[in-house]
Design a protein around this motif. Sequence first.
Motif, short mmCIF file in Angstrom:
data_model
loop_
_atom_site.label_atom_id
_atom_site.label_comp_id
_atom_site.label_asym_id
_atom_site.label_seq_id
_atom_site.Cartn_x
_atom_site.Cartn_y
_atom_site.Cartn_z
N TRP A 139 20.24 -28.51 24.57
CA TRP A 139 21.18 -29.10 25.51
C TRP A 139 20.45 -29.75 26.69
O TRP A 139 20.73 -30.89 27.05
CB TRP A 139 22.14 -28.03 26.02
CG TRP A 139 23.05 -28.53 27.11
CD1 TRP A 139 22.84 -28.48 28.45
CD2 TRP A 139 24.30 -29.20 26.92
NE1 TRP A 139 23.89 -29.07 29.13
CE2 TRP A 139 24.79 -29.52 28.21
CE3 TRP A 139 25.04 -29.55 25.80
CZ2 TRP A 139 26.01 -30.17 28.40
CZ3 TRP A 139 26.26 -30.20 25.99
CH2 TRP A 139 26.73 -30.49 27.27
N HIS A 140 19.49 -29.03 27.26
CA HIS A 140 18.78 -29.53 28.44
C HIS A 140 17.71 -30.56 28.09
O HIS A 140 17.37 -31.40 28.93
CB HIS A 140 18.14 -28.37 29.20
CG HIS A 140 19.13 -27.50 29.93
ND1 HIS A 140 19.77 -27.91 31.07
CD2 HIS A 140 19.58 -26.26 29.66
CE1 HIS A 140 20.59 -26.94 31.48
NE2 HIS A 140 20.48 -25.93 30.65
N PHE A 141 17.19 -30.48 26.87
CA PHE A 141 16.10 -31.37 26.46
C PHE A 141 16.45 -32.03 25.13
O PHE A 141 15.85 -31.72 24.09
CB PHE A 141 14.78 -30.59 26.36
CG PHE A 141 14.43 -29.83 27.61
CD1 PHE A 141 13.83 -30.47 28.69
CD2 PHE A 141 14.73 -28.47 27.73
CE1 PHE A 141 13.51 -29.78 29.85
CE2 PHE A 141 14.42 -27.77 28.89
CZ PHE A 141 13.81 -28.42 29.96
N PRO A 142 17.44 -32.92 25.12
CA PRO A 142 17.94 -33.48 23.86
C PRO A 142 16.95 -34.38 23.13
O PRO A 142 17.21 -34.79 22.00
CB PRO A 142 19.18 -34.27 24.29
CG PRO A 142 18.97 -34.57 25.74
CD PRO A 142 18.20 -33.41 26.29
N HIS A 143 15.79 -34.66 23.76
CA HIS A 143 14.77 -35.46 23.10
C HIS A 143 13.93 -34.64 22.12
O HIS A 143 13.17 -35.22 21.33
CB HIS A 143 13.83 -36.08 24.14
CG HIS A 143 13.02 -35.05 24.89
ND1 HIS A 143 13.54 -34.31 25.93
CD2 HIS A 143 11.75 -34.61 24.72
CE1 HIS A 143 12.61 -33.48 26.38
NE2 HIS A 143 11.52 -33.65 25.66
N THR A 144 14.05 -33.31 22.15
CA THR A 144 13.12 -32.48 21.40
C THR A 144 13.21 -32.60 19.87
O THR A 144 12.22 -32.30 19.20
CB THR A 144 13.25 -31.00 21.80
OG1 THR A 144 14.63 -30.61 21.79
CG2 THR A 144 12.68 -30.77 23.20
N PRO A 145 14.32 -33.04 19.27
CA PRO A 145 14.25 -33.25 17.83
C PRO A 145 13.26 -34.34 17.41
O PRO A 145 12.77 -34.34 16.28
CB PRO A 145 15.69 -33.65 17.47
CG PRO A 145 16.53 -33.00 18.50
CD PRO A 145 15.70 -33.09 19.76
N GLU A 146 12.95 -35.25 18.33
CA GLU A 146 12.03 -36.34 18.00
C GLU A 146 10.67 -36.19 18.67
O GLU A 146 9.68 -36.72 18.16
CB GLU A 146 12.61 -37.69 18.44
CG GLU A 146 13.81 -38.16 17.64
CD GLU A 146 15.11 -37.54 18.13
OE1 GLU A 146 15.23 -37.30 19.35
OE2 GLU A 146 15.99 -37.26 17.29
N SER A 147 10.60 -35.48 19.79
CA SER A 147 9.36 -35.44 20.57
C SER A 147 8.97 -34.01 20.90
O SER A 147 9.83 -33.13 21.01
CB SER A 147 9.53 -36.22 21.89
OG SER A 147 9.96 -37.54 21.64
N CYS A 148 7.68 -33.80 21.08
CA CYS A 148 7.19 -32.48 21.48
C CYS A 148 7.72 -32.13 22.87
O CYS A 148 7.76 -32.98 23.76
CB CYS A 148 5.67 -32.46 21.51
SG CYS A 148 4.88 -32.71 19.90
N PHE A 149 8.10 -30.87 23.05
CA PHE A 149 8.52 -30.42 24.37
C PHE A 149 7.35 -30.56 25.35
O PHE A 149 7.54 -30.95 26.50
CB PHE A 149 9.01 -28.98 24.31
CG PHE A 149 9.38 -28.41 25.65
CD1 PHE A 149 10.60 -28.70 26.22
CD2 PHE A 149 8.49 -27.62 26.36
CE1 PHE A 149 10.94 -28.21 27.48
CE2 PHE A 149 8.81 -27.11 27.60
CZ PHE A 149 10.05 -27.40 28.16
N LYS A 150 6.16 -30.23 24.89
CA LYS A 150 4.95 -30.38 25.70
C LYS A 150 4.30 -31.70 25.32
O LYS A 150 3.66 -31.80 24.26
CB LYS A 150 4.00 -29.20 25.46
CG LYS A 150 4.60 -27.85 25.86
CD LYS A 150 3.69 -26.70 25.46
CE LYS A 150 4.32 -25.36 25.83
NZ LYS A 150 3.51 -24.22 25.32
N PRO A 151 4.43 -32.73 26.15
CA PRO A 151 4.00 -34.08 25.76
C PRO A 151 2.53 -34.19 25.37
O PRO A 151 2.17 -35.06 24.58
CB PRO A 151 4.30 -34.91 27.01
CG PRO A 151 5.36 -34.15 27.75
CD PRO A 151 5.06 -32.71 27.48
N ARG A 152 1.68 -33.31 25.91
CA ARG A 152 0.25 -33.45 25.60
C ARG A 152 -0.03 -33.25 24.11
O ARG A 152 -1.05 -33.71 23.60
CB ARG A 152 -0.57 -32.48 26.44
CG ARG A 152 -0.32 -31.01 26.19
CD ARG A 152 -1.11 -30.16 27.19
NE ARG A 152 -1.04 -28.73 26.95
CZ ARG A 152 -0.06 -27.95 27.41
NH1 ARG A 152 0.93 -28.49 28.12
NH2 ARG A 152 -0.06 -26.66 27.18
#
Length: 439
Positions: A274-287
């Motif tokens: 809910w808070h991070f809806p980008h996570t299905p496509e991107s790593c939660f930790k961008p590095r």
Amino acid sequence: MAKNLPPVTIFWFRRDLRLEDNTGLVKALATGHPVLPIFIFDPNILDGLSRDDARVTFIFDTLQTLKSQLRQPHGSDLALYHGQPSAVFEQLVRSYSIAAVYANHDYEPYARQRDAQIGALLGRHQVKFFTFKDHVLFETDEIVKQDNQPYVVYTAYMQRWKTAWREKGSCTETSSPNWENLLKHIALPSLSLSDIGFKRAAVTVPAARTGHVWLHDYRDTRDFPAREGTSRLGPHLRFGTISIRKIFHKSEQVGAEAFCNELIWREFFGQILWHFPHTPESCFKPRFDHIAWRNDESEFKHWCQGMTGYPLVDAGMRQLNQTGFMHNRVRMVTASFLCKHLLIDWRWGEAYFAEKLLDYEMASNVGNWQWVAGCGVDAAPYFRIFNPMAQADKFDRDKRYIRTWIKDFNTSSYPQPIVEHAWARKRCLNAYQRALGAS
């Protein structure tokens, strides 16, 4: 024709396929208007599935059960539609005088977009759209830190969750529904599987294990894949054929804290999505986006087919392919093997599980894959790499699980290991360290 009827309230079934303890349905039945229950087979969801997807068969059969339950003893029915939700609701507002539309919350990114679109459409017709919490016990921002930021570490979230639960009091069901307010004795549209372009699946969803015995033993048996130590409740929670309130209440009653904690993991991953809806496509930790995945298609195919030469991995993948289920411990091992031993992007594995798992739920699937890959919230450290041989020795010592799913185990037809463990581990560590050094 139906415009001559008095105003109706529509209840829209989605991930809540039950009559019992259904929050939105109870609220709809309390409005005083006759309630028209509907379900929409949405091509935005269906079009990406195989034509014999077992989950579609399960939904279809569950809807037939609901239709029967509504007909007897309530003298009502459930209307089934196939089409874009916006087109279906345009049809409904032309056919009925609608007082309001009721549903339960759905938290996945597509569902949020769909509901915003439907809310706007209904608003243009002066129809209110109400949705309610039903799929979880605490949602979205109900469990947050003191600064109102979301928790990204499970243990802290779980502790705050339990405190909030104690403050809330006992786990209670919704009030009794007023069945007299169902729309009565009217012919409603129905569908067959072929009408929506599907055929009956050979794989079936097992019945929910709702007794107490497995709950008593869950902590001690859940890690051993040859035992019936897990709940098999996943598909039923996913599609709402059973109430999360009832399951949690029963777990509390018997003191099954380990299982309660697993249900809280489900809520933790739900609020992360809910808070991070980008996570299905991107790593939660961008590095971790800098990892140079090998993405060897031949090796990925071997993993999918259960032909890696590592028996616990292969047994899990073959169980998944044949039944739509994989034991939880084995899910971690197979996922770790794909990301760490083969250096294949976690998104490839997540998509394959999404295709095959009967209990697929985006929040938990994405959360767990990122956890294994080391790039998500509260993730396993990137240098934690499961040894599939040691895992087999620990959790399937007599090879009962392995022999169940690998009929050619210890024969000449069974493949040699696709990669050597120690060498693959070193390669993985080097790849991760290079990526993190570049970030």
